[in-house]
Design a protein around this motif. Structure first.
Motif, PDB file in Angstrom:
ATOM      1  N   ALA A   1       3.316   1.331   6.380  1.00 19.75           N
ATOM      2  CA  ALA A   1       4.644   0.870   5.458  1.00 19.75           C
ATOM      3  C   ALA A   1       5.669   0.774   6.488  1.00 19.75           C
ATOM      4  CB  ALA A   1       4.514   1.470   4.436  1.00 19.75           C
TER       5      ALA A   1
ATOM      6  N   ASN B   1      -4.973  -1.620   1.106  1.00 19.40           N
ATOM      7  CA  ASN B   1      -4.712  -1.557  -0.311  1.00 19.40           C
ATOM      8  C   ASN B   1      -4.091  -0.292  -0.660  1.00 19.40           C
ATOM      9  OD1 ASN B   1      -6.115  -3.922  -0.898  1.00 19.40           O
ATOM     10  ND2 ASN B   1      -8.087  -2.878  -1.217  1.00 19.40           N
TER      11      ASN B   1
ATOM     12  N   THR C   1      -1.878   1.415   1.259  1.00 20.69           N
ATOM     13  CA  THR C   1      -0.462   1.175   1.855  1.00 20.69           C
ATOM     14  C   THR C   1       0.416   0.305   0.800  1.00 20.69           C
ATOM     15  OG1 THR C   1      -1.300   1.267   4.145  1.00 20.69           O
ATOM     16  CG2 THR C   1       0.896   0.287   3.568  1.00 20.69           C
ATOM     17  N   PHE C   2      -0.261  -0.722   0.181  1.00 21.77           N
ATOM     18  CA  PHE C   2       0.304  -1.594  -0.697  1.00 21.77           C
ATOM     19  C   PHE C   2       0.792  -0.818  -1.822  1.00 21.77           C
ATOM     20  CE2 PHE C   2       0.091  -4.646  -4.137  1.00 21.77           C
ATOM     21  CZ  PHE C   2       0.981  -5.617  -3.888  1.00 21.77           C
TER      22      PHE C   2
END
Length: 219
Positions: free
Chosen positions: A190, A5, A7-8
Motif C-alpha cells: 500500500a 485483494n 491490500t485493497f
C-alpha cells in the motif's frame, strides 16, 4: 491475487489514516520544495549574473544530490540533535530541501543562459537594465524550463520523503516502515503503490499548471 485483494481491503478499511499520511507527506514535500524555490531560483539568477559562481554552486548542489537519501537523513539526525530537533519534520524537510536545490538552480541557470541573444540585445536596445530585462522579458520566457526543475524536485522528493518515517517525520513512509517491521505485506505494498501513484499524479498536475503559467507565445 489474494495479496492484492488483502491490500485493497486494508486501504479501504484504513482510508482516513492513509489519507492523513498522504496529506502529511505532501505537506513535507511542499514545504521543502517551496523553500528550494525561494532560494534556488534567485540563486540561479545570481550565478547567471556572476558567472564565476556558477561552477562552484552547481558542483556543490550536484554533490548533495549524489549522497544516498538514507545517508543524508542519517546525517541530519546528529546535526539537528544539537538544537533539539534531531527527530521529526525539521531534519526531513532540510534533507528534501537540499535534494531540491540542484534541479531548480540548474534549470533556472540553463533557462536564462540559453535564451536567444537577440532577446537580450533588444532589451538593451530599449534601455532596460539587467533586472528590468530579467523581470519583463527573460523570466517569462524561462518559465517552462524553470518549472520543469520544480516538477523534477517535487517528484524526486515524493520518493525521498518516504524515508522520512525513519527520522519520525511521518508521511507515507510510515506504511512502508510498519510493513517491514511487522512483516505486513499489505502495508508495504500500500505504501509503495500510493507513493508511486502520488508522484505520477503530482507530475501531471504540475505539468498542467506549467502550461497555464507559460506565456501563450512560447507554449
Amino acid at each position: 491475487m489474494d495479496t492484492i485483494n488483502d491490500t485493497f481491503l486494508y486501504v479501504i478499511h484504513n482510508l482516513p489514516f492513509i489519507l492523513g499520511l498522504t496529506a502529511q507527506h505532501l505537506r513535507l514535500v511542499g514545504i521543502a520544495v517551496a523553500l528550494a524555490v525561494v532560494i534556488g531560483v534567485p540563486l540561479g539568477i545570481v550565478i547567471v549574473r556572476f558567472k564565476w559562481l556558477a561552477g562552484v554552486v552547481l558542483s556543490l548542489a550536484t554533490i548533495v544530490l549524489t549522497i544516498p537519501a538514507i545517508a543524508l537523513f542519517g546525517l541530519m539526525i546528529p546535526l539537528f540533535s544539537m538544537i533539539g530537533q534531531g527527530i521529526g519534520a525539521v531534519p526531513a524537510i532540510t534533507a528534501a530541501f537540499l535534494y531540491s536545490l540542484l534541479p531548480i538552480v540548474r534549470n533556472t541557470h540553463t533557462a536564462l543562459t540559453q535564451l536567444d541573444a537577440g532577446v537580450r540585445e533588444a532589451g538593451r536596445g530599449i534601455g532596460l537594465t539587467f533586472w528590468q530585462r530579467l523581470k519583463w522579458v527573460e523570466l517569462p520566457l524561462a518559465v517552462p524550463l524553470v518549472f520543469g526543475g520544480i516538477r523534477t524536485a517535487v517528484v524526486l522528493n515524493i520518493g525521498v520523503m518516504a524515508i522520512a518515517a525513519i527520522v519520525g517525520a511521518g508521511g507515507l513512509g510510515t506504511l512502508i516502515l510498519h510493513g517491514i517491521s511487522q512483516s505486513d505485506i499489505r502495508k508495504l505494498i500500500a505504501g509503495a503503490v500510493i507513493v508511486s501513484v502520488l508522484a505520477v499524479v503530482m507530475d501531471q498536475v504540475l505539468l498542467r499548471l506549467q502550461r497555464v503559467l507559460t506565456p501563450k507565445g512560447i507554449r
